[in-house]
Design a protein around this motif. Structure first.
Motif, short mmCIF file in Angstrom:
data_model
loop_
_atom_site.label_atom_id
_atom_site.label_comp_id
_atom_site.label_asym_id
_atom_site.label_seq_id
_atom_site.Cartn_x
_atom_site.Cartn_y
_atom_site.Cartn_z
N GLY A 363 0.80 -1.21 0.00
CA GLY A 363 0.00 0.00 0.00
C GLY A 363 0.83 1.26 0.00
N PRO A 364 0.19 2.42 0.11
CA PRO A 364 0.90 3.70 0.07
C PRO A 364 1.85 3.86 1.25
N ALA A 365 2.97 4.50 1.02
CA ALA A 365 3.99 4.65 2.07
C ALA A 365 3.64 5.76 3.05
N ALA A 366 3.00 6.82 2.57
CA ALA A 366 2.75 8.00 3.42
C ALA A 366 1.33 7.97 3.97
N PRO A 367 1.13 8.01 5.28
CA PRO A 367 -0.21 8.04 5.86
C PRO A 367 -0.84 9.42 5.71
N LEU A 368 -2.17 9.45 5.74
CA LEU A 368 -2.91 10.70 5.65
C LEU A 368 -3.02 11.34 7.03
N GLY A 369 -2.90 12.66 7.07
CA GLY A 369 -3.08 13.37 8.33
C GLY A 369 -1.91 14.28 8.66
N ASP A 370 -2.17 15.22 9.55
CA ASP A 370 -1.14 16.15 10.00
C ASP A 370 -0.44 15.60 11.25
N GLY A 371 0.87 15.75 11.30
CA GLY A 371 1.64 15.33 12.47
C GLY A 371 1.69 13.84 12.68
N VAL A 372 1.56 13.06 11.61
CA VAL A 372 1.53 11.61 11.75
C VAL A 372 2.81 10.95 11.24
#
Length: 672
Positions: A363-372
């Protein structure tokens, strides 16, 4: 930063020496601390045994069931607070339903089972009494009574609410106090749940205590009246299981361990069918709910070789739609693993699987959200093992996260053999419409799996899901899964009780079991029992009716009226050739009808309804000219609500020679 407290000896105690920091799974920032090496462990156990145990044992099963219902209602009214606390564990709003709502639902189920399946008594009878002598004046009865110790529940990090309540519900219903020790990483959610229950006022003092952090020398202070339940890794379970002190002192120990659960696509299922879509849906759900951090999650996907590519493509397409990130976001479907340590462990074990299997989806490497950016996120990973027979890691290494491996199989026997390579699991699921294949799986794989879950289009609307343990059924499994059987309805309640063989006269066993035993001394009734309300009836009260003769005309009229013209009632010669009858005999149901006519009070009164009969037996034929009389005895009373209760009556039909011709238990609802 939150100071996560323990609840010991009736008071809350904050962190102290030995406290450990707890980080948010989403941001990686430290949000709490828990642990106190100075807890009064000996006092805690004594408080549980002397205060909590005594208070619980003074209650009947029904009173304890009402307590569970009240706790469930209280938690249900405050579950939003548990939802909010759970976000920092990495759980999404969908995950809360499994943990928070699932735990509350378990309390409700045990409350219901306690009221419906257990007596309003202090002793649980195990089966019928055994007649140990010729005349019935000396009987034996197996009974369960609450153990006089404490149950210590050591729980895993993945279900801080349900993991506690699944053990607490049957334990409290059994009348045994609990000490709960949650995993430190998510103990702040468990602490909130315990605080809500304590504040509700429904629990007796000492019935529930909480240790956040280490248990100290608790295990060294337990004895044969105590129990330890454990949920977690195989390695930790082995250390506890082989602890010399626990073994020497006979402490009951059960474990629910990690498990390489499998799902099998039936050889009858083709792409494009409802069953194929159902199979893919189950795989996707089990890989992503709680970010794959479920002891029941699917780790191995066993697929017939011709369908491998279709399954691979369908699962990959579904995983591509999974959004990973801050679980508070509405557009996120999968949150984080519980901690950075857990993330490192999953990645290491995924690498071990990858050494013998090809990674076909990441799956995608970068998670969604600020400060995560420092959160414990791992994207879903799907592997394909071309040679599952030669592989070892896919059958032995559990990556406790969103990781699963497709295993091609040649035929049904190969599929079963691959499922069994897990050396014991909590659950294996099978999607099929083929009854013969389903039976083969049970016979071939049942010995290695605690639960076998079958699903197809016929059952899909009501099916609970591969990874959802239900409180009605056992949750556990053999071998690697630990050998325990948590949950399982009343079976789990009995685990915290001692079974004893009690021997004595019918009168003594009637008093002990709070249910009248045949052969006991009859108690005269001051008035017809059907004219007396629930609270006025007493166990052993007996009504003896006059006799009624059974005539040939009665038998023929009953046969004509009902249409039951079976030859034994109508043909003297044919009946005489039957080895069970001397000639024409009365219908069994004619005898029941006449019995009711003998003991029923016809006028309006407190008896509201006849709800059935149990254990009906016809012992001796009745021929024309015989007579029958009825002995009606109050056997057991079970309150149902404030308006009425259930009375179980023992009914004996005897002929003119006082030989028993029929016997059964009549159930009626009687007004309070």
């Amino acid at each position: 930063m939150q100071d996560v407290q323990s609840f010991v000896c009736g008071r809350w105690v904050g962190p102290g020496a030995g406290a450990r920091p707890i980080a948010s799974a989403v941001t990686g920032a430290v949000i709490a601390q828990a642990g106190n090496d100075a807890l009064d462990v000996a006092g805690m156990l004594d408080f549980a045994r002397s205060r909590g145990g005594a208070a619980l044992r003074a209650m009947t099963f029904h009173q304890r069931a009402k307590m569970l219902k009240a706790l469930a209602q209280h938690l249900n009214a405050h579950k939003d607070a548990l939802y909010q606390a759970s976000f920092d564990t990495g759980a999404t709003a969908r995950d809360h339903l499994f943990d928070v709502d699932g735990g509350i639902g378990t309390l409700f189920v045990y409350a219901s089972k306690g009221r419906r399946e257990l007596p309003d008594a202090h002793v649980l009878r195990d089966g019928p009494a055994e007649q140990l002598g010729k005349t019935g004046t000396f009987l034996g009865q197996h009974v369960y009574t609450p153990k006089r110790g404490v149950a210590v529940h050591i729980n895993a990090f993945n279900f801080p609410v349900w993991g506690m309540l699944e053990k607490l519900a049957p334990c409290l219903l059994a009348g045994v106090p609990s000490v709960v020790k949650p995993a430190t990483a998510t103990c702040y959610v468990t602490e909130l749940c315990v605080r809500l229950m304590i504040d509700s006022g429904h629990l007796p003092d000492g019935a529930l205590q909480l240790v956040t952090g280490g248990l100290g020398d608790t295990l060294d202070l337990l004895d044969c009246q105590d129990s330890v339940t454990f949920t977690g890794s195989e390695a930790t379970a082995l250390k506890l299981r082989t602890d010399p002190g626990l073994i020497r002192r006979g402490v009951s120990f059960t474990a629910e361990q990690d498990s390489l659960n499998a799902t099998i696509l039936g050889p009858d299922v083709a792409p494009g069918s409802a069953e194929f879509d159902l199979f893919v849906k189950e795989v996707l759900r089990e890989m992503t709910v709680k970010a794959g951090q479920k002891c029941t999650a699917i780790r191995r996907i066993i697929v017939p070789q011709p369908q491998v590519q279709a399954v691979l493509q369908a699962v990959s397409a579904g995983l591509a739609k999974v959004t990973v990130g801050d679980p508070r976001r509405e557009d996120v479907r999968m949150g984080a693993l519980v901690s950075a340590e857990q993330r490192a462990d999953v990645l290491a074990k995924a690498a071990a699987i990858g050494a013998e299997a090809e990674r076909v989806f990441a799956g995608p490497a970068a998670p969604l959200g600020d400060g995560v950016e420092n959160g414990a996120f791992v994207a879903p990973m799907l592997f394909l093992c071309a040679d599952p027979d030669a592989a070892r890691a896919v059958h032995e290494t559990e990556a406790f996260g969103p990781v699963a491996t497709i295993l091609p199989c040649r035929d049904a026997g190969h599929a079963i053999a691959l499922a069994n390579r897990g050396r014991g699991s909590l659950v294996a699921s099978v999607v099929t419409r083929d009854p013969a294949f389903a039976r083969d799986v049970v016979l071939g794989a049942g010995a290695w799996h605690g639960r076998l879950y079958f699903n197809n289009a016929d059952s899909a609307a009501e099916a609970t899901g591969h990874g959802a343990p239900m409180p009605h059924m056992v949750h556990g499994g053999p071998g690697r899964a630990g050998g325990g059987e948590e949950l399982g309805g009343i079976r789990a309640v009995r685990h915290f009780m001692q079974r004893s063989a009690v021997q004595g006269s019918p009168d003594l066993l009637s008093a002990i079991g709070e249910a009248w035993q045949p052969g006991g001394t009859p108690v005269p009734v001051p008035a017809h029992p059907f004219t007396r309300r629930f609270g006025a009836l007493h166990l052993g009260e007996t009504l003896q009716t006059p006799a009624r003769e059974i005539t040939l005309a009665d038998i023929e009229h009953f046969a004509e009226f009902t249409g039951d013209t079976f030859y034994a009632h109508m043909d003297e010669d044919a009946a005489a050739r039957n080895p069970f009858f001397p000639g024409r005999v009365a219908h069994g149901y004619l005898l029941l009808s006449f019995a009711a006519g003998l003991f029923v009070e016809p006028n309006e009164g407190p008896v509201l309804a006849n709800t059935g009969l149990d254990n009906l037996r016809f012992m001796k034929p009745v021929v024309p000219g015989d007579s029958i009389a009825v002995t009606l005895t109050v056997k057991q009373k079970t309150p149902r609500n404030d308006a009425y209760g259930e009375v179980r009556w023992h009914v004996r039909l005897a002929n003119q020679d006082d030989e028993t011709v029929a016997e059964y238990e009549l159930l009626t609802m009687v007004a309070c």
